[in-house]
Structure formats: structure tokens, C-alpha cells
Design a protein around this motif. Structure first.
Motif, PDB file in Angstrom:
ATOM      1  N   ARG A 154      11.760   0.337 -15.150  1.00  0.00           N
ATOM      2  CA  ARG A 154      10.528   1.081 -15.432  1.00  0.00           C
ATOM      3  C   ARG A 154      10.647   2.557 -15.080  1.00  0.00           C
ATOM      4  NH1 ARG A 154       6.072  -2.093 -12.199  1.00  0.00           N
ATOM      5  NH2 ARG A 154       4.740  -0.464 -13.128  1.00  0.00           N
ATOM      6  N   VAL A 155      11.748   2.953 -14.456  1.00  0.00           N
ATOM      7  CA  VAL A 155      11.905   4.335 -14.035  1.00  0.00           C
ATOM      8  C   VAL A 155      12.032   5.249 -15.247  1.00  0.00           C
ATOM      9  CG1 VAL A 155      13.309   5.952 -12.708  1.00  0.00           C
ATOM     10  CG2 VAL A 155      13.004   3.614 -11.909  1.00  0.00           C
ATOM     11  N   ASP A 215       2.982   9.109  -6.413  1.00  0.00           N
ATOM     12  CA  ASP A 215       3.504  10.457  -6.174  1.00  0.00           C
ATOM     13  C   ASP A 215       4.787  10.704  -6.959  1.00  0.00           C
ATOM     14  OD1 ASP A 215       1.486  11.345  -4.526  1.00  0.00           O
ATOM     15  OD2 ASP A 215       2.529  10.836  -2.670  1.00  0.00           O
ATOM     16  N   LEU A 216       5.664   9.720  -6.990  1.00  0.00           N
ATOM     17  CA  LEU A 216       6.947   9.897  -7.674  1.00  0.00           C
ATOM     18  C   LEU A 216       6.770   9.964  -9.192  1.00  0.00           C
ATOM     19  CD1 LEU A 216       8.989   7.432  -5.460  1.00  0.00           C
ATOM     20  CD2 LEU A 216       9.176   9.930  -5.457  1.00  0.00           C
ATOM     21  N   ARG A 268       0.824  -1.203   0.000  1.00  0.00           N
ATOM     22  CA  ARG A 268       0.000   0.000   0.000  1.00  0.00           C
ATOM     23  C   ARG A 268       0.858   1.253   0.000  1.00  0.00           C
ATOM     24  NH1 ARG A 268      -3.821   1.964   5.091  1.00  0.00           N
ATOM     25  NH2 ARG A 268      -4.306   4.051   4.271  1.00  0.00           N
ATOM     26  N   GLY A 269       1.850   1.269   0.888  1.00  0.00           N
ATOM     27  CA  GLY A 269       2.738   2.429   0.964  1.00  0.00           C
ATOM     28  C   GLY A 269       3.577   2.574  -0.280  1.00  0.00           C
ATOM     29  N   VAL A 270       4.043   1.445  -0.831  1.00  0.00           N
ATOM     30  CA  VAL A 270       4.876   1.494  -2.031  1.00  0.00           C
ATOM     31  C   VAL A 270       4.064   2.014  -3.222  1.00  0.00           C
ATOM     32  CG1 VAL A 270       6.305   0.156  -3.617  1.00  0.00           C
ATOM     33  CG2 VAL A 270       6.319  -0.391  -1.175  1.00  0.00           C
ATOM     34  N   CYS A 318      11.342   1.666  -5.196  1.00  0.00           N
ATOM     35  CA  CYS A 318       9.945   1.212  -5.066  1.00  0.00           C
ATOM     36  C   CYS A 318       9.647   0.074  -6.037  1.00  0.00           C
ATOM     37  CB  CYS A 318       8.989   2.374  -5.328  1.00  0.00           C
ATOM     38  SG  CYS A 318       8.933   3.617  -4.023  1.00  0.00           S
ATOM     39  N   TYR A 319      10.089   0.220  -7.269  1.00  0.00           N
ATOM     40  CA  TYR A 319       9.845  -0.824  -8.261  1.00  0.00           C
ATOM     41  C   TYR A 319      10.530  -2.127  -7.861  1.00  0.00           C
ATOM     42  CZ  TYR A 319       7.756   2.454 -11.607  1.00  0.00           C
ATOM     43  OH  TYR A 319       6.942   3.346 -12.234  1.00  0.00           O
ATOM     44  N   GLN A 320      11.717  -2.024  -7.301  1.00  0.00           N
ATOM     45  CA  GLN A 320      12.419  -3.221  -6.849  1.00  0.00           C
ATOM     46  C   GLN A 320      11.652  -3.903  -5.726  1.00  0.00           C
ATOM     47  OE1 GLN A 320      16.302  -1.716  -5.925  1.00  0.00           O
ATOM     48  NE2 GLN A 320      17.029  -1.832  -8.033  1.00  0.00           N
ATOM     49  N   ARG A 321      11.086  -3.107  -4.824  1.00  0.00           N
ATOM     50  CA  ARG A 321      10.295  -3.665  -3.738  1.00  0.00           C
ATOM     51  C   ARG A 321       9.012  -4.329  -4.244  1.00  0.00           C
ATOM     52  NH1 ARG A 321      10.100   0.853   0.983  1.00  0.00           N
ATOM     53  NH2 ARG A 321       8.559  -0.617   1.798  1.00  0.00           N
TER      54      ARG A 321
END
Length: 206
Positions: free
Chosen positions: A203-204, A167-168, A159-161, A193-196
């Protein structure tokens, strides 16, 4: 994360300075009517409380850093200053709830105290209409980065990720310049975040 916190602290103090000068200019160039004088005084009072809040938060951060450098754990004075900053923000918000700046500084003070969910609520208010209309594009980018950072700390789940990624990605849609320090920070956070999430860093946004 420390770089983001440093930028947000500077951001809050810079807003205090810029709006303090704007208040002074407004007082010099104000109209003669009683209504205008009352409105000018109200704006001046709001800015005064906002600037006091930004100053108190800066002192709280400095106090905590000094304690950390000395290896001391007591944070009573630092926490007290942060609570005082919140009270000043509340007064400024009551004066003008459509100004995003006091909401953002309040969020930073709440984060300083460890009240992350409340900090997110304040940032949500700052980044939503009508308060968001008072933000410049660069200010919105900084606030989005801070909200993403707090979301990752507040929610140790997907959820947080996911909230941080949203936002990013908006940050990079607003500012993707290779020379932008804020954009660089957003890219680094987004890659993490994508790694998590298991998607890797490819994808960045470039």
C-alpha cells in the motif's frame, strides 16, 4: 530511525543558521521608526534564544553519543543541556508563539529526555495553525516524519501506528520524489507501519 534523528538535528541547526542570517539582514535593513526598531529587537531576541536552544540540544546529543561510545550510562550532563534547551525554547516561544521552529526544537529536546507525550504536544503545535504557516514544505515534511517516529515510540498500540500512517501519507503527498531522502525514509517507515497493521507493504506510495 537514527537517520531521521540525524536529519532532524541537522534541520534544527540549519534553521538556526538561516534565521540567524535573516535576523542580521533584518537589522541592517530595518526602518528608522522607534516601533520598527523595537520589533526588530524583539525578533532578534527571539532568534537569539532559538539559536541558543538549537546549540544546547546539539551539545546534549553529542554528549550522549560520546557517553554511549565510551560505554558509560550516566546522562546527567546531556539531560541538563536538554533541559536548558527547553528553557531557551520557552523564552523564544513567549516572544513569538506563531514561529514553529522553537516548538520543533523543544519537541526534540523533550524526546531526548524521554518525554514523548510532551514532545508530541510541541510538534502538534508546530504543525497546526498559526505556527504551521511559518514552515516551508520541506520543513513540514521533516516535522511530520519526526512526529510519526515519536508516535510509534510513544504508543505501542494501533493508535500510534494509525497516527504515524496519517503523518507519513501526508509526507508523501507533499514530497514523493524518488530522489528525496525524506520521502525514502517516509516510505520505509510507512511500509513498516502497514506491516504492523497487517496490510503489508504493497500500500506504500510509489
Amino acid at each position: 530511525m537514527e537517520r531521521v534523528d540525524a536529519w532532524m538535528a541537522c534541520f534544527a541547526l540549519a534553521m538556526a543558521l538561516v534565521w540567524g542570517l535573516a535576523r542580521w539582514n533584518g537589522m541592517l535593513g530595518g526602518g528608522r521608526s522607534g516601533w520598527w526598531r523595537r520589533k526588530s529587537q524583539q525578533r532578534a531576541d527571539c532568534r537569539q534564544h532559538f539559536m541558543a536552544a538549537a546549540h544546547l540540544l546539539a551539545r546534549a546529543r553529542r554528549q550522549r553519543k560520546e557517553l554511549a561510545d565510551e560505554g558509560r550510562r550516566s546522562r546527567g550532563k546531556s539531560s541538563s543541556l536538554a533541559r536548558d534547551a527547553i528553557r531557551e525554547c520557552d523564552v523564544a516561544i513567549a516572544c513569538d508563539p506563531r514561529d514553529a521552529a522553537p516548538h520543533i526544537v523543544k519537541a526534540l529536546a523533550l524526546q531526548h529526555l524521554g518525554h514523548l507525550t510532551a514532545a508530541l504536544r510541541s510538534l502538534n503545535t508546530a504543525l497546526s495553525p498559526p505556527a504551521s504557516k511559518s514552515l516551508t514544505e520541506s520543513e513540514r515534511v521533516e516535522a511530520l516524519i519526526k512526529r510519526a517516529s515519536i508516535s510509534l515510540d510513544a504508543f505501542k498500540t494501533k493508535r500510534g501506528v494509525k497516527a504515524a500512517i496519517a503523518d507519513l501519507e501526508e509526507c508523501l503527498a507533499l514530497d514523493s520524489s524518488p530522489q528525496s531522502a525524506a520521502a525514502d525514509a517516509a516510505r520505509q517507515m510507512l511500509a513498516s507501519c502497514y506491516q504492523r497493521m497487517g496490510g503489508g507493504a504493497s500500500r506504500v506510495h510509489e
